[in-house]
Design an enzyme around this catalytic site. Sequence first.
Site, PDB file in Angstrom:
ATOM      1  N   VAL A 141      -4.395  -2.003   1.359  1.00  0.00           N
ATOM      2  CA  VAL A 141      -4.663  -0.670   0.811  1.00  0.00           C
ATOM      3  C   VAL A 141      -5.620   0.023   1.766  1.00  0.00           C
ATOM      4  O   VAL A 141      -6.495  -0.606   2.325  1.00  0.00           O
ATOM      5  CB  VAL A 141      -5.267  -0.731  -0.604  1.00  0.00           C
ATOM      6  CG1 VAL A 141      -4.251  -1.186  -1.607  1.00  0.00           C
ATOM      7  CG2 VAL A 141      -6.475  -1.620  -0.634  1.00  0.00           C
ATOM      8  N   CYS A 142      -5.421   1.294   1.997  1.00  0.00           N
ATOM      9  CA  CYS A 142      -6.116   1.914   3.112  1.00  0.00           C
ATOM     10  C   CYS A 142      -6.327   3.395   2.901  1.00  0.00           C
ATOM     11  O   CYS A 142      -5.775   3.976   1.999  1.00  0.00           O
ATOM     12  CB  CYS A 142      -5.272   1.841   4.385  1.00  0.00           C
ATOM     13  SG  CYS A 142      -4.673   0.234   4.794  1.00  0.00           S
TER      14      CYS A 142
END
Length: 394
Positions: A141-142
Site C-alpha cells: 500500500v503506498c
Amino acid sequence: MRWLMFPNRFIIFITFTSLSSHFIHGTVEECRSSMYPPEGPTFKGNVSWFTLDLDLPPSDRWSHVIKEKKPELFAMIQAIRDLAGGFFHGKLIGLVDKELPLIVDTLPYPFNEEIKGISAVSGIPLGEVVLFNIFYEVFTVCTSVIAEDLKGNIYHARNLDFGLFMGWDKKNQTWTITEKLKPLVVNVDFHRKNRTVFKSTSFAGYVGMLTGIRPKEFTLTMNERFNLDGGYIGILEWILGQRDGMWMSFLTRSVLENATSYEDAKNQLAQTKLLAPAYFILGGNQTGQGCVITRTRINTLDIWEIALYLGRWYVLETNYDHWEEPFFLDDRRKPAMKCMNQTTQANINLQTIYNVLSTKPVLNKLTAYTSLMEVSSGKLESYLRACPNPCTPW
Ligand SMILES: *[C@@H]1O[C@H](CO)[C@@H](O)[C@H](O)[C@H]1NC(C)=O
Ligand SMILES: *[C@@H]1O[C@H](CO)[C@@H](O)[C@H](O)[C@H]1NC(C)=O
Ligand SMILES: *[C@@H]1O[C@H](CO)[C@@H](O)[C@H](O)[C@H]1NC(C)=O
Ligand SMILES: *[C@@H]1O[C@H](CO)[C@@H](O)[C@H](O)[C@H]1NC(C)=O
Ligand SMILES: *[C@@H]1O[C@H](CO)[C@@H](O)[C@H](O)[C@H]1NC(C)=O
C-alpha cells in the site's frame, strides 16, 4: 496449494475487527514543513547504492547485493517463516519449499534465472525466494505523486508502505515485516555497456520493480489496487497453469529496461495483460506528462493525466480509484492532497514534496521508504523512514 486460496481480505477483515478499535482515531496532523534534508525521528537512514550489470548472465547479476545483504535477508525470511508457522499447523512453509520451486521455471526470463541465482548465492531455499518475490505483488500500500512546477519540471515521489497486517510488534509498536524490510532497501543502478539504463529503489532479493527512473526520459512507480473481483485469482491461475498474464512488477521492470519514451511506456503499461489489478504512476520529461493508469487484469479503466488548463498540476494516487472515495479507515489521499494544495504549484519541488510525504498519515507505521525523483536531472533519492508514536498504523 490451499494456502493461496485463503482469501486475503478475510485476514484483513479479521484484523480490522480486532485492531480497529485501537487505531480508528488515527493521527492526522498539520502539513509538515522543513523536513528536508531528512533528519530527526522520522528519518531512519540513507539507502546504499549498488550497480547491477545487465550484461552479466541473469543468475550472476545480484550476487554482490545478496552477499552484502545476506544477514538481513535471512532475518526477513525467518520472520516470514515465523508468521507462516501460524497457518495450517506450520505446514505452510513445507508447501512453499516443495511447490513453489516448481513455478520458478514458468516465470519469464530473465526473472526466473535471477531468482535462481539469488537462491544459490544466499542459500535460501528457492521456494522461499519465490514467495518473497510474490509478496510484493500483493501486499503493497503506498502513496505516489507526480507534480509539475511553473517551469514545466516534472517531479515524481512516493512512499512505499508495506507489511500491512503482517505481525504487529506490541512492545515496539511496529509492523514486524515492515521493520525487517527496511535494512533490505537498496538503490540499484542498472547498467548496460557500462552506462545507466535506469535506476531503482528496491529490496535485496526482489527482482521486480516498484520505483524507478530512466534519466531524462520517464519515471515510474506502482501501487497496489485492491479489487473485489479477486485480485489474486491471476496469481493462483498462474500457479495452476494458466499463464497468459504478466506479473505486475515484472512489467514495471521490463518497461524501465526497454521503453524509450513516456508514450511508449504508457502504451505498454496500459495494454499488457496482468495477473492482478494495479495502479501505474508514470511521469515523462515534458509539460503535461504525468499520469495514473488504473488497471484491471485485462484492460485499462482510466488514464488520469496532469492537465494544467484544468488547474490540475499534479496527480496523486494511494490505493483507491481516483474517482471514488477512499476506504474510510484508510484515507491518506485527502491529507496528501490538502498538503499538495497548501504547497501550491509555485513552491513545488522535491523538498516540499518530501514535506507532504512526511505528514501523518501519509507517513505511517508501514512506510519503509520515501523516494524522490526528478527526471530532468536523473536524480533518484531514497530515505528510510520511521514513524514514532503518535502515529497511525497505516
Ligand atoms: C545520509 O546522507 C547524507 C548526505 O550524504 C549525510 O549528510 C548524512 O549524514 C547521512 N545520514 C546518515 C544517518 O547516514
Ligand atoms: C524493538 O526495539 C528495540 C530498540 O529499538 C530493538 O533493539 C529491538 O530489536 C526491537 N524489536 C524488534 C522485534 O524489532
Ligand atoms: C565504465 O565507466 C566508468 C566511468 O563512467 C569508467 O571509469 C570505467 O573505466 C568504465 N569501464 C569500462 C570497462 O569501460
Ligand atoms: C524526452 O524523452 C524523449 C523520448 O525518450 C527524448 O527523445 C527527448 O530528448 C527527451 N527530452 C528531454 C528534454 O530530455
Ligand atoms: C485540492 O485542490 C484541488 C484542485 O483545486 C481540489 O479539487 C481538491 O478538492 C483539493 N483537495 C483538498 C483535500 O484540499
